[in-house]
Design an enzyme around this catalytic site. Structure first.
Site, mmCIF file in Angstrom:
data_model
loop_
_atom_site.group_PDB
_atom_site.id
_atom_site.type_symbol
_atom_site.label_atom_id
_atom_site.label_comp_id
_atom_site.label_asym_id
_atom_site.label_seq_id
_atom_site.Cartn_x
_atom_site.Cartn_y
_atom_site.Cartn_z
ATOM 1 N N LYS A 45 38.104 -46.116 -56.259
ATOM 2 C CA LYS A 45 37.541 -45.698 -57.616
ATOM 3 C C LYS A 45 36.437 -46.398 -58.320
ATOM 4 O O LYS A 45 35.564 -46.066 -58.867
ATOM 5 C CB LYS A 45 38.977 -45.735 -58.715
ATOM 6 C CG LYS A 45 38.714 -44.938 -59.907
ATOM 7 C CD LYS A 45 40.121 -44.765 -60.503
ATOM 8 C CE LYS A 45 39.681 -43.989 -61.908
ATOM 9 N NZ LYS A 45 41.374 -43.679 -62.375
ATOM 10 N N GLU B 212 45.715 -29.372 -50.758
ATOM 11 C CA GLU B 212 44.607 -29.770 -50.128
ATOM 12 C C GLU B 212 44.475 -29.555 -48.568
ATOM 13 O O GLU B 212 43.508 -29.289 -48.075
ATOM 14 C CB GLU B 212 44.881 -31.495 -50.039
ATOM 15 C CG GLU B 212 44.422 -32.263 -51.296
ATOM 16 C CD GLU B 212 45.775 -32.349 -52.109
ATOM 17 O OE1 GLU B 212 46.809 -31.638 -51.866
ATOM 18 O OE2 GLU B 212 45.594 -32.786 -53.421
ATOM 19 N N MET C 279 56.660 -16.142 -32.100
ATOM 20 C CA MET C 279 56.463 -16.676 -30.695
ATOM 21 C C MET C 279 57.364 -17.535 -30.443
ATOM 22 O O MET C 279 57.628 -17.786 -29.313
ATOM 23 C CB MET C 279 54.854 -17.537 -31.001
ATOM 24 C CG MET C 279 54.380 -18.016 -29.782
ATOM 25 S SD MET C 279 54.343 -16.813 -28.179
ATOM 26 C CE MET C 279 52.517 -16.244 -28.479
ATOM 27 N N PHE D 239 49.806 -47.148 -57.327
ATOM 28 C CA PHE D 239 50.296 -45.915 -57.252
ATOM 29 C C PHE D 239 49.199 -45.124 -56.522
ATOM 30 O O PHE D 239 48.193 -45.239 -56.645
ATOM 31 C CB PHE D 239 50.543 -45.507 -58.836
ATOM 32 C CG PHE D 239 50.637 -43.945 -59.059
ATOM 33 C CD1 PHE D 239 51.920 -43.314 -58.851
ATOM 34 C CD2 PHE D 239 49.477 -43.117 -59.408
ATOM 35 C CE1 PHE D 239 52.189 -42.294 -58.850
ATOM 36 C CE2 PHE D 239 49.867 -41.899 -59.754
ATOM 37 C CZ PHE D 239 51.300 -41.211 -59.374
ATOM 38 N N GLN D 240 49.788 -44.032 -55.775
ATOM 39 C CA GLN D 240 48.991 -43.293 -54.994
ATOM 40 C C GLN D 240 48.105 -43.724 -54.186
ATOM 41 O O GLN D 240 47.020 -43.400 -53.623
ATOM 42 C CB GLN D 240 48.386 -42.147 -55.758
ATOM 43 C CG GLN D 240 49.239 -41.151 -56.592
ATOM 44 C CD GLN D 240 48.545 -40.069 -57.076
ATOM 45 O OE1 GLN D 240 47.354 -39.974 -57.607
ATOM 46 N NE2 GLN D 240 49.239 -38.959 -56.987
#
Lengths: 194, 584
Positions: free
Chosen positions: B166, B54, B484, B116-117
């Site tokens: 959802k 993502e 760097m 969940f999630q």
């Protein structure tokens, strides 16, 4: 009896007021802004106004005067905010509400009532051994009232976040046409009214 | 508002995107966003690009948005899908890029219960977006989507997130689309008032040593022509921010190049000795100002920005103008007097003084010195890229030394030819962002330039490049270090190189594993042919690894918090503090 913490500092905070669309997440969005831009917030109060779906936001802050100006600018970044103003050094009326449950049996009640009279507070609930005192005023006045009530024994108390309005001659306004969201809400309102 | 056929929240998402001209989204499916994915084949006008992470999707959308000026749209699921967006959103927020993320959320009935999630996506996203919406009612969805897509590109652009549970995606409604373009809350921008205009003109016309600080705002506003006219009218030197590169041809005699920590010495010295700074669409970032207490001590400041919150944020200004640069500069140009003779003399003296600093800087340029040995310098790679491309491609850089060398050695001549993560400094940006840029500008030659450290952060997007057949030139400049950071350790941490030597895979074999042709270059004479080969490649991505000298540092460097003209300059002769190659 629980220990009552010392009152907060009474040094004058900065006061910023804003008008915003009263959407469900106005409060968390405002809190998120105050946190991520690192303001030293003393209080935040959000409530409806006489204009449907427009809320009034009052923030008090610690810090130098430029912090108030900075917050006015940053508030402008919030999607919902319509206008904002720094009231810190403007003549204004600032008020806070306190409810204080004080230990007072029948014998002590008159003394509590006397204190209330001096502070223009009211006894709004009476039980066998306690009373609830309701007071509004600026922060200093509430602090003063608490100092006098403390010897009676404060069982519990609550103070609302302060709110403020500029005195006459200055008021928050917004010139823009209503947003599509606001128009939509007003249309829904009028449908429901019919 | 006209009535609409009954359709699901999922269909409304795609309708909304189509209404705003979106024909491509970047995403990664998952449980809570599946209803929306399931509706995708009912909306064939939109192409879905499956990314490998993502974060990659947000950078791709970011690159797409920066290159097109239109929203770059990301689709992701709830929980980890949403939290993986955060770095990309922060990157887009800092660099004012209109990324729009649409995330699935667990059903409203499950929210708040550690389903969940589940994750408080809007809570996580609020600090890194212009606004984060949670849509609890399907009836609200059309207006929210219209608003979100409008908000992302209006005023100062920036990312917006829309979180849709959802059950809201599945729910059906006849809720209509607004008949007219959506109006956002807030007051319209005030007109430039005559007093402010006059104050600005007075500042400019009385200045003897002015410098224009040109930033990203010039590009976002499309005000390059106005900037050029403005600078030329009064013969004012122009210093660029990193994200401002391209807003003025860098070969122009008035252009001083980049300012700031790794800016050019003439730009930084001119700022410190200026009597007026004209800040156009920049935000006085600490990497640009150095020590604020000693910044441009004799200069008055005129600041023009579209974001009112930027005026006076870091630097107190004498005149501030909130507005879109193009019309504001046009208004100023209408009244701005050309130089009279006395002022022209002063401008000439100022330019001569700056020119002497430029000559000094040129003499210190590492590429003008005889090279110590055969090892390739990263700066040489960039310089060769510039020469062999005619300076006319779009470079998308990652973050670190190579990014600064690109900024120093690749003079950009037109807007939109440098895409980089400036404010957030997000490693891993280059490859996915470059893919997004190429998808938005298929006719342009696009180069992703990354170091070996940053490239490894998002190298999985090579698969996306192949799957989509994107004709991208990918370069990895490999010095075996997180360069760097190593440089900071060299300068400020007594050369204790902890955790900076970095093991890399064989980048060529890695590319070949994806079916991408690849070549490795470590000799000076192979530079040109390699670049030509990359340029000539058609039909998909190609990768080149440039193995460069390990210990070179980016000069000049203003240490963090130091005065802007307290630059560490390249020592001469170059001592090469650690000549032994390091193997991990």
């Amino acid at each position: 009896m629980p220990e009552i913490p010392e009152p907060r500092s009474t040094s004058q905070p900065l006061v910023i007021s804003a008008l915003a669309e009263d959407r469900p997440d106005l409060l968390p969005q405002t809190v998120a802004l105050l946190r991520r831009r690192s303001f030293q917030v003393r209080s935040l109060s959000i409530g409806p106004t006489d204009t449907p779906h427009v809320a009034r936001v009052t923030v008090t802050l610690d810090g130098p005067q430029r912090e108030a100006k900075r917050l006015v600018r940053e508030l402008g970044r919030l999607l919902y905010v319509l206008s904002a103003d720094d009231l810190s050094d403007v003549p204004r009326v600032g008020r806070q509400l306190a409810l204080v449950k004080v230990t007072a049996d029948a014998a002590m009640r008159p003394q509590v009532a006397q204190v209330c009279e001096v502070f223009r507070a009211r006894i709004v609930d009476v039980a066998a051994d306690t009373v609830i005192v309701e007071a509004t005023g600026n922060v200093d006045k509430i602090d003063g009232l608490l100092a006098v009530l403390r010897p009676f024994g404060i069982v519990e108390m609550v103070r609302s976040e302060p709110v403020a309005l500029a005195r006459s001659g200055r008021h928050l306004a917004y010139s823009s046409p209503p947003s599509t969201w606001l128009e939509d809400r007003l249309r829904t309102d009028s449908k429901q009214a019919h | 508002m006209s009535r609409q056929a009954r359709r699901s929240g999922a269909d409304i998402v795609w309708e909304g995107l189509s209404r705003h001209g979106v024909d491509r989204v970047f995403g990664y499916p998952g449980g809570a966003i599946l209803p929306t994915y399931d509706a995708l084949d009912r909306h064939p006008g939109i192409h879905h690009v499956l990314c490998r992470h993502e974060q990659g999707a947000t950078h791709m959308a970011d690159g797409y948005a920066r290159a097109s000026g239109r929203p770059g749209v990301v689709l992701a699921t709830s929980g980890p899908g949403a939290t993986n967006l955060v770095t990309g959103l922060g990157t887009a927020m800092m660099d004012s890029s209109p990324v729009v993320c649409i995330t699935g959320q667990v059903p409203t009935t499950a929210m708040g219960g550690d389903a969940f999630q589940e994750c408080d996506t809007t809570g996580v996203a609020a600090p890194v977006t212009k606004h984060a919406y949670l849509v609890r009612e399907v009836d609200d969805l059309p207006l929210v989507l219209d608003e979100a897509l409008t908000l992302a590109v209006s005023g100062r652009p920036g990312p917006v997130l829309v979180d849709i549970p959802k059950d809201v995606q599945n729910a059906c409604t006849e809720a209509p689309w607004p008949d007219t373009p959506v109006r956002l809350p807030g007051s319209p921008q005030a007109e430039l008032d005559p007093d402010t205009l006059k104050a600005a003109l007075d500042l400019i016309e009385s200045a003897r040593r002015p410098v224009i600080l040109a930033g990203h705002g010039i590009l976002l506003s499309g005000a390059s022509d106005e900037l050029l006219a403005f600078a030329e009218r009064r013969s004012i030197p122009v210093a660029l921010t990193l994200l401002g590169k391209g807003c003025l041809p860098e070969a122009h005699p008035l252009c001083l190049g980049m300012m700031g920590m790794h800016g050019t010495a003439p730009a930084n010295r001119a700022i410190q000795e200026a009597d007026l700074l004209l800040a156009f669409g920049m935000r006085f970032d600490d990497r640009v100002t150095g020590n604020l207490a000693t910044y441009a001590p004799s200069a008055r400041k005129l600041h023009i920005d579209i974001d009112a919150a930027e005026i006076g944020k870091n630097v107190a200004v004498d005149v501030g103008i909130v507005g879109d640069l193009r019309p504001v500069l046009s208004s100023l140009l209408e009244h701005l007097a050309p130089l009279n003779d006395a002022a022209a003399d002063a401008a000439g003296e100022w330019r001569d003084e700056i020119a002497s600093w430029t000559r000094d800087a040129d003499e210190r340029d590492v590429l003008r010195r005889p090279q110590i040995d055969d090892s390739l310098l990263a700066a040489e790679v960039i310089d060769a890229l510039f020469r062999h491309t005619g300076g006319d491609v779009i470079n998308v850089t990652d973050v670190g030394q190579h990014q600064m060398w690109e900024a120093q050695y690749y003079p950009h001549s037109r807007p939109g030819t440098l895409v980089t993560s400036g404010g957030m400094g997000t490693m891993g940006f280059a490859l996915p962002a470059a893919l997004g840029v190429k998808m938005a500008r298929p006719d342009e030659e696009v180069w992703a330039i990354a170091g070996d450290g940053g490239f490894q952060m998002t190298q999985a997007e090579l698969a996306t490049a192949v799957q989509e057949g994107i004709e991208l030139k990918v370069t990895v400049i490999n010095n075996g270090y997180l360069g760097m950071v190593r440089q900071w350790q060299e300068f400020f941490y007594d050369r204790r190189y902890l955790a900076t030597p970095v093991l890399s895979p064989d980048f060529c074999r890695l590319a070949e594993a994806y079916g991408i042709p690849a070549l490795r270059v470590s000799r000076r004479e192979d530079l040109g042919p390699a670049i030509d080969r990359l340029r000539a490649h058609r039909g998909g991505p190609i990768l080149a690894e440039f193995v460069v000298e390990q210990h070179d540092a980016v000069y000049p460097m203003v240490p963090a918090g130091a005065d802007l003209d307290a630059m560490i300059r390249r020592p001469h002769p170059d001592p090469r503090p650690n000549p032994e190659p390091v193997r991990v």
